[in-house]
Design a protein around this motif. Structure first.
Motif, PDB file in Angstrom:
ATOM      1  N   ALA A  64      -5.126   3.619   7.211  1.00 20.57           N
ATOM      2  CA  ALA A  64      -3.895   2.919   6.841  1.00 20.57           C
ATOM      3  C   ALA A  64      -3.403   3.390   5.473  1.00 20.57           C
ATOM      4  O   ALA A  64      -2.194   3.484   5.227  1.00 20.57           O
ATOM      5  N   GLY A  65      -4.339   3.696   4.558  1.00 24.14           N
ATOM      6  CA  GLY A  65      -3.971   4.228   3.256  1.00 24.14           C
ATOM      7  C   GLY A  65      -3.359   5.611   3.345  1.00 24.14           C
ATOM      8  O   GLY A  65      -2.409   5.928   2.621  1.00 24.14           O
ATOM      9  N   VAL A  66      -3.902   6.450   4.232  1.00 24.21           N
ATOM     10  CA  VAL A  66      -3.332   7.791   4.453  1.00 24.21           C
ATOM     11  C   VAL A  66      -1.908   7.666   5.000  1.00 24.21           C
ATOM     12  O   VAL A  66      -0.980   8.351   4.548  1.00 24.21           O
ATOM     13  N   ILE A  67      -1.732   6.776   5.981  1.00 22.05           N
ATOM     14  CA  ILE A  67      -0.399   6.534   6.532  1.00 22.05           C
ATOM     15  C   ILE A  67       0.540   6.033   5.443  1.00 22.05           C
ATOM     16  O   ILE A  67       1.706   6.449   5.361  1.00 22.05           O
ATOM     17  N   ALA A  68       0.025   5.147   4.582  1.00 25.08           N
ATOM     18  CA  ALA A  68       0.837   4.622   3.481  1.00 25.08           C
ATOM     19  C   ALA A  68       1.271   5.734   2.538  1.00 25.08           C
ATOM     20  O   ALA A  68       2.418   5.764   2.072  1.00 25.08           O
ATOM     21  N   LEU A  69       0.368   6.674   2.248  1.00 28.04           N
ATOM     22  CA  LEU A  69       0.704   7.780   1.345  1.00 28.04           C
ATOM     23  C   LEU A  69       1.785   8.665   1.950  1.00 28.04           C
ATOM     24  O   LEU A  69       2.768   9.009   1.271  1.00 28.04           O
ATOM     25  N   VAL A  70       1.620   9.045   3.209  1.00 24.90           N
ATOM     26  CA  VAL A  70       2.629   9.886   3.868  1.00 24.90           C
ATOM     27  C   VAL A  70       3.975   9.172   3.899  1.00 24.90           C
ATOM     28  O   VAL A  70       5.028   9.761   3.597  1.00 24.90           O
ATOM     29  N   THR A  71       3.948   7.888   4.239  1.00 26.43           N
ATOM     30  CA  THR A  71       5.193   7.118   4.277  1.00 26.43           C
ATOM     31  C   THR A  71       5.817   7.025   2.899  1.00 26.43           C
ATOM     32  O   THR A  71       7.042   7.154   2.736  1.00 26.43           O
ATOM     33  N   GLY A  72       4.991   6.792   1.880  1.00 27.85           N
ATOM     34  CA  GLY A  72       5.504   6.711   0.524  1.00 27.85           C
ATOM     35  C   GLY A  72       6.146   8.004   0.061  1.00 27.85           C
ATOM     36  O   GLY A  72       7.168   7.994  -0.629  1.00 27.85           O
ATOM     37  N   VAL A  73       5.561   9.142   0.452  1.00 22.32           N
ATOM     38  CA  VAL A  73       6.123  10.436   0.067  1.00 22.32           C
ATOM     39  C   VAL A  73       7.493  10.648   0.719  1.00 22.32           C
ATOM     40  O   VAL A  73       8.475  11.005   0.051  1.00 22.32           O
ATOM     41  N   VAL A  74       7.571  10.417   2.024  1.00 22.92           N
ATOM     42  CA  VAL A  74       8.824  10.714   2.724  1.00 22.92           C
ATOM     43  C   VAL A  74       9.917   9.709   2.369  1.00 22.92           C
ATOM     44  O   VAL A  74      11.089  10.077   2.193  1.00 22.92           O
ATOM     45  N   TRP A  75       9.559   8.423   2.256  1.00 28.93           N
ATOM     46  CA  TRP A  75      10.573   7.440   1.840  1.00 28.93           C
ATOM     47  C   TRP A  75      10.943   7.651   0.389  1.00 28.93           C
ATOM     48  O   TRP A  75      12.101   7.494  -0.003  1.00 28.93           O
ATOM     49  N   GLY A  76       9.945   7.987  -0.449  1.00 26.36           N
ATOM     50  CA  GLY A  76      10.224   8.247  -1.853  1.00 26.36           C
ATOM     51  C   GLY A  76      11.146   9.430  -2.053  1.00 26.36           C
ATOM     52  O   GLY A  76      11.982   9.438  -2.961  1.00 26.36           O
TER      53      GLY A  76
ATOM     54  N   MET B 196       0.825  -1.203   0.000  1.00 26.15           N
ATOM     55  CA  MET B 196       0.000   0.000   0.000  1.00 26.15           C
ATOM     56  C   MET B 196       0.863   1.258   0.000  1.00 26.15           C
ATOM     57  O   MET B 196       0.498   2.273  -0.611  1.00 26.15           O
ATOM     58  N   VAL B 197       2.005   1.205   0.678  1.00 26.85           N
ATOM     59  CA  VAL B 197       2.943   2.330   0.652  1.00 26.85           C
ATOM     60  C   VAL B 197       3.414   2.583  -0.777  1.00 26.85           C
ATOM     61  O   VAL B 197       3.423   3.717  -1.260  1.00 26.85           O
ATOM     62  N   VAL B 198       3.810   1.502  -1.459  1.00 27.23           N
ATOM     63  CA  VAL B 198       4.288   1.617  -2.837  1.00 27.23           C
ATOM     64  C   VAL B 198       3.170   2.107  -3.752  1.00 27.23           C
ATOM     65  O   VAL B 198       3.365   3.014  -4.575  1.00 27.23           O
ATOM     66  N   PHE B 199       1.979   1.510  -3.619  1.00 34.16           N
ATOM     67  CA  PHE B 199       0.866   1.831  -4.507  1.00 34.16           C
ATOM     68  C   PHE B 199       0.446   3.293  -4.350  1.00 34.16           C
ATOM     69  O   PHE B 199       0.174   3.981  -5.344  1.00 34.16           O
ATOM     70  N   ALA B 200       0.418   3.779  -3.119  1.00 35.83           N
ATOM     71  CA  ALA B 200       0.041   5.174  -2.886  1.00 35.83           C
ATOM     72  C   ALA B 200       1.058   6.122  -3.504  1.00 35.83           C
ATOM     73  O   ALA B 200       0.698   7.114  -4.158  1.00 35.83           O
TER      74      ALA B 200
END
Length: 305
Positions: free
Chosen positions: A206-218, A46-50
């Motif tokens: 969980a999707g919102v958390i995944a998006l935030v995580t994806g942005v910062v890790w990305g 979900m992190v990747v997908f977001a």
């Protein structure tokens, strides 16, 4: 050899940044498990997908912040679809069936994501989102300390999200319903709390958390399916802190982030040749589980026969 104080501070800062992000991912696991007793194996993808959805929408010519809003809409649609297509038909099934269902969701999102976005590495739209990319130079103890602004932004954003989540869980009606469902599943259902609504809500969070995580890790490492592997570093955080504890997820994430950096720098590289960050967290969690199987902050399970 004793390292200079400023070098120690640099290591602690980098460990803190990693720990905050580990804790953020772990919160997604904890929320879903508390409300539904489902271990969401799909949180990593979900992190990747977001992140891929956000970058993909921007590549289509949609402004950055509108892309963020649309990505949140996609994660909401994903939460609704998972509840209706996957979870609702499996109500009452054994936990292992629900766990296998999340593995199925993972494999579907991997294939679907590769079909739509391709498998190549992409750059996160860091500057377009207003995330600064410079650095601050500090001189503590007469030495040198470098703080990247994107890391500072990541920490501030993650802490703000955690505070907002805690306020939601403790101060709002829906948040208290989520907590009640986690504390006593049957009692919560008996007073009219809608299981389906709560499931959609926690999967969306969980999707919102995944998006935030994806942005910062990305912003730190680019956007690719390799982010899924980074997301699974939250697993030892869960083992250390406990599957049901929000406090455990936060403290466990910070502890693992800092300790793995210290171990890598002071023992891993000089003694073991480096690369200890890939396994240190899992070994630490295993040691904790040998003495406290429910984790440091999990509730001890007592079965009477």
């Amino acid at each position: 050899m004793v390292a200079a104080p400023d070098f120690l501070l640099q290591v602690l800062w980098e460990g803190l940044v990693s720990g905050v992000l580990y804790a953020l991912i772990a919160l997604g696991f904890v929320l879903i498990f508390r409300s539904s007793r489902i271990f969401n194996f799909a949180q990593g993808i979900m992190v990747v997908f977001a992140a891929l959805t956000l970058v993909g929408l921007y590549a289509m010519g949609i402004p950055a912040w509108i892309s963020v809003v649309l990505t949140l809409g996609v994660m909401l649609m994903l939460a609704v679809t998972i509840e209706r297509v996957v979870l609702r038909p499996l109500v009452g099934q054994p936990d292992i069936i629900l766990f296998m269902a999340t593995i199925g969701i993972t494999l579907f999102l991997i294939g679907f994501g590769e079909l739509i976005f391709g498998g190549e590495n992409k750059q996160m739209i860091t500057s377009e989102l207003g995330i600064p990319t410079g650095a601050f130079e500090l001189n503590p103890f007469g030495g040198f300390l470098l703080l990247e602004q994107k890391d500072i932004t990541a920490v501030i954003g993650a802490v703000s999200l955690v505070i907002g989540l805690l306020l939601f869980l403790n101060k709002t009606r829906m948040g208290r319903a989520v907590r009640a469902l986690g504390d006593d599943h049957q009692a919560a259902l008996s007073v009219g709390i809608s299981l389906r609504t709560i499931w959609v809500l926690v999967w969306f969070i969980a999707g919102v958390i995944a998006l935030v995580t994806g942005v910062v890790w990305g912003a730190r490492a680019g956007v690719s399916f390799a982010l899924e592997v980074i997301a699974y570093k939250a697993l030892p955080v869960l083992m250390l802190g406990g599957l049901e504890s929000i406090t455990g997820a936060i403290i466990g994430g910070l502890a693992i982030g800092i300790l793995e950096k210290l171990f890598e720098i002071y023992w891993g590289q000089p003694i073991m040749g480096g690369n200890t960050e890939t396994w240190f967290a899992f070994v630490l969690a295993l040691i904790v589980l040998l003495f406290r199987p429910q984790g440091l902050f999990g509730e001890k399970i007592i079965e009477r026969v």
